[in-house]
Design a protein around this motif. Structure first.
Motif, PDB file in Angstrom:
ATOM      1  N   MET A   1     -36.183  40.909  49.030  1.00  0.00           N
ATOM      2  CA  MET A   1     -36.978  41.097  50.235  1.00  0.00           C
ATOM      3  C   MET A   1     -37.356  39.748  50.826  1.00  0.00           C
ATOM      4  N   LYS A   2     -36.949  39.538  52.065  1.00  0.00           N
ATOM      5  CA  LYS A   2     -37.242  38.286  52.733  1.00  0.00           C
ATOM      6  C   LYS A   2     -38.601  38.390  53.422  1.00  0.00           C
ATOM      7  N   ILE A   3     -39.479  37.466  53.105  1.00  0.00           N
ATOM      8  CA  ILE A   3     -40.825  37.476  53.676  1.00  0.00           C
ATOM      9  C   ILE A   3     -40.926  36.393  54.742  1.00  0.00           C
ATOM     10  N   GLY A   4     -41.124  36.816  55.973  1.00  0.00           N
ATOM     11  CA  GLY A   4     -41.227  35.879  57.073  1.00  0.00           C
ATOM     12  C   GLY A   4     -42.658  35.457  57.332  1.00  0.00           C
ATOM     13  N   LEU A   5     -42.800  34.366  58.057  1.00  0.00           N
ATOM     14  CA  LEU A   5     -44.123  33.843  58.390  1.00  0.00           C
ATOM     15  C   LEU A   5     -44.923  34.855  59.212  1.00  0.00           C
ATOM     16  N   LYS A   6     -44.234  35.581  60.082  1.00  0.00           N
ATOM     17  CA  LYS A   6     -44.903  36.565  60.926  1.00  0.00           C
ATOM     18  C   LYS A   6     -45.563  37.653  60.081  1.00  0.00           C
ATOM     19  N   SER A   7     -44.859  38.115  59.049  1.00  0.00           N
ATOM     20  CA  SER A   7     -45.420  39.157  58.178  1.00  0.00           C
ATOM     21  C   SER A   7     -46.619  38.636  57.397  1.00  0.00           C
ATOM     22  N   ILE A   8     -46.524  37.393  56.931  1.00  0.00           N
ATOM     23  CA  ILE A   8     -47.643  36.792  56.187  1.00  0.00           C
ATOM     24  C   ILE A   8     -48.871  36.676  57.076  1.00  0.00           C
ATOM     25  N   LEU A   9     -48.675  36.226  58.313  1.00  0.00           N
ATOM     26  CA  LEU A   9     -49.796  36.081  59.242  1.00  0.00           C
ATOM     27  C   LEU A   9     -50.420  37.439  59.567  1.00  0.00           C
ATOM     28  N   GLU A  10     -49.573  38.454  59.696  1.00  0.00           N
ATOM     29  CA  GLU A  10     -50.089  39.788  60.006  1.00  0.00           C
ATOM     30  C   GLU A  10     -50.928  40.329  58.850  1.00  0.00           C
ATOM     31  N   VAL A  11     -50.489  40.114  57.627  1.00  0.00           N
ATOM     32  CA  VAL A  11     -51.257  40.568  56.472  1.00  0.00           C
ATOM     33  C   VAL A  11     -52.570  39.789  56.355  1.00  0.00           C
ATOM     34  N   LEU A  12     -52.545  38.513  56.705  1.00  0.00           N
ATOM     35  CA  LEU A  12     -53.783  37.726  56.702  1.00  0.00           C
ATOM     36  C   LEU A  12     -54.771  38.267  57.738  1.00  0.00           C
ATOM     37  N   VAL A  13     -54.256  38.670  58.884  1.00  0.00           N
ATOM     38  CA  VAL A  13     -55.118  39.295  59.895  1.00  0.00           C
ATOM     39  C   VAL A  13     -55.708  40.588  59.341  1.00  0.00           C
ATOM     40  N   TYR A  14     -54.888  41.373  58.652  1.00  0.00           N
ATOM     41  CA  TYR A  14     -55.374  42.592  58.002  1.00  0.00           C
ATOM     42  C   TYR A  14     -56.507  42.260  57.027  1.00  0.00           C
ATOM     43  N   PHE A  15     -56.299  41.216  56.247  1.00  0.00           N
ATOM     44  CA  PHE A  15     -57.309  40.833  55.252  1.00  0.00           C
ATOM     45  C   PHE A  15     -58.622  40.429  55.923  1.00  0.00           C
ATOM     46  N   PHE A  16     -58.530  39.566  56.937  1.00  0.00           N
ATOM     47  CA  PHE A  16     -59.746  39.118  57.612  1.00  0.00           C
ATOM     48  C   PHE A  16     -60.456  40.289  58.296  1.00  0.00           C
ATOM     49  N   ALA A  17     -59.693  41.215  58.846  1.00  0.00           N
ATOM     50  CA  ALA A  17     -60.291  42.393  59.478  1.00  0.00           C
ATOM     51  C   ALA A  17     -61.031  43.234  58.442  1.00  0.00           C
ATOM     52  N   ALA A  18     -60.369  43.493  57.317  1.00  0.00           N
ATOM     53  CA  ALA A  18     -60.974  44.317  56.265  1.00  0.00           C
ATOM     54  C   ALA A  18     -62.171  43.614  55.631  1.00  0.00           C
ATOM     55  N   ALA A  19     -61.988  42.336  55.290  1.00  0.00           N
ATOM     56  CA  ALA A  19     -63.046  41.596  54.594  1.00  0.00           C
ATOM     57  C   ALA A  19     -64.269  41.380  55.479  1.00  0.00           C
ATOM     58  N   SER A  20     -64.053  41.108  56.760  1.00  0.00           N
ATOM     59  CA  SER A  20     -65.179  40.822  57.658  1.00  0.00           C
ATOM     60  C   SER A  20     -66.021  42.058  57.922  1.00  0.00           C
ATOM     61  N   ILE A  21     -65.368  43.210  58.145  1.00  0.00           N
ATOM     62  CA  ILE A  21     -66.159  44.423  58.380  1.00  0.00           C
ATOM     63  C   ILE A  21     -66.821  44.874  57.072  1.00  0.00           C
ATOM     64  N   ALA A  22     -66.196  44.555  55.928  1.00  0.00           N
ATOM     65  CA  ALA A  22     -66.811  44.862  54.633  1.00  0.00           C
ATOM     66  C   ALA A  22     -68.087  44.046  54.434  1.00  0.00           C
ATOM     67  N   VAL A  23     -68.104  42.819  54.917  1.00  0.00           N
ATOM     68  CA  VAL A  23     -69.310  41.984  54.838  1.00  0.00           C
ATOM     69  C   VAL A  23     -70.438  42.615  55.652  1.00  0.00           C
ATOM     70  N   ILE A  24     -70.116  43.090  56.852  1.00  0.00           N
ATOM     71  CA  ILE A  24     -71.125  43.714  57.709  1.00  0.00           C
ATOM     72  C   ILE A  24     -71.679  44.973  57.055  1.00  0.00           C
ATOM     73  N   ILE A  25     -70.802  45.808  56.534  1.00  0.00           N
ATOM     74  CA  ILE A  25     -71.234  47.044  55.874  1.00  0.00           C
ATOM     75  C   ILE A  25     -72.092  46.725  54.656  1.00  0.00           C
ATOM     76  N   THR A  26     -71.647  45.766  53.847  1.00  0.00           N
ATOM     77  CA  THR A  26     -72.380  45.404  52.627  1.00  0.00           C
ATOM     78  C   THR A  26     -73.753  44.830  52.948  1.00  0.00           C
ATOM     79  N   THR A  27     -73.826  44.006  53.969  1.00  0.00           N
ATOM     80  CA  THR A  27     -75.108  43.419  54.367  1.00  0.00           C
ATOM     81  C   THR A  27     -76.123  44.497  54.698  1.00  0.00           C
ATOM     82  N   ASN A  28     -75.689  45.515  55.418  1.00  0.00           N
ATOM     83  CA  ASN A  28     -76.610  46.585  55.817  1.00  0.00           C
ATOM     84  C   ASN A  28     -76.924  47.540  54.671  1.00  0.00           C
ATOM     85  N   ILE A  29     -75.972  47.742  53.762  1.00  0.00           N
ATOM     86  CA  ILE A  29     -76.227  48.586  52.597  1.00  0.00           C
ATOM     87  C   ILE A  29     -77.218  47.922  51.642  1.00  0.00           C
TER      88      ILE A  29
END
Length: 208
Positions: A1-29
């Motif tokens: 499986m060839k992993i391109g830079l575009k796919s890596i960047l997209e997964v990083l965006v997924y991570f930041f999206a998930a992690a950042s909203i998790a911080v907001i939820i956790t702060t309020n909980i």
């Protein structure tokens, strides 16, 4: 499986999206996880009232200054919470931008190979998060202290319970629970994004 830079960047965006909203939820909980403690002359309702003020202050970009109505608070604590507020406001910006990118990306058609790569990378990311979190939890108190030394350039995060009794409601177990909630929410959101891409893959709605 060839992993391109575009796919890596997209997964990083997924991570930041998930992690950042998790911080907001956790702060309020966190308001439901504050450990009970006693301060002479104050009841628990008054203590919680000040903690709610803290939570609102930490997340509000228009708040001017932190003030407690009942609990004493030192200037060092105010300055420390001001830095925490800065990080949380930045996190809110990251959340807004990253979710905008995620929504834009999931609406785009992708090649079959891109979808396979995304699903695999999300798997690796979740596995890495679980391994890292497990290692951090083994000696969480040391991890917590190291995290603060890394994030803050001073020792103002070391509170004196006499001048800042709010810290008595935040022992290491309090932050360990918050860390656990953040991890569960982050992995859950990443798993949903994985499921979405996997369903898109098996539905055949992709470009060759």
């Amino acid at each position: 499986m060839k992993i391109g830079l575009k796919s890596i960047l997209e997964v990083l965006v997924y991570f930041f999206a998930a992690a950042s909203i998790a911080v907001i939820i956790t702060t309020n909980i966190s308001i439901n996880l504050l450990c009970p403690f006693a301060v002479n002359g104050l009841n628990w309702g008054e203590i919680m009232s000040d903690y709610r003020r803290l939570i609102i202050y930490l997340q509000s970009p228009i708040a001017n200054q932190l003030t407690f109505h009942y609990l004493p608070i030192s200037n060092n604590a105010i300055e420390h919470f001001s830095m925490v507020r800065y990080f949380l406001i930045v996190n809110e910006g990251v959340c807004f931008v990253s979710w905008g990118l995620v929504i834009s990306k999931i609406k785009q058609e992708k090649k079959r190979s891109q979808l396979i790569t995304l699903v695999s990378l999300i798997d690796y990311l979740c596995l890495g998060l679980l391994i890292f979190s497990g290692l951090a939890a083994i000696d969480f108190e040391r991890t917590f202290i190291s995290f603060h030394y890394l994030l803050f350039s001073d020792n103002k995060w070391i509170f004196n319970p006499q001048s800042d009794p709010i810290i008595m409601g935040m022992p290491p177990i309090f932050f360990l629970k918050l860390f656990g909630i953040w991890l569960v929410v982050t992995v859950a959101i990443l798993s949903w994004l994985r499921f979405y891409n996997r369903q898109k893959l098996f539905s055949g709605k992709f470009r060759f």
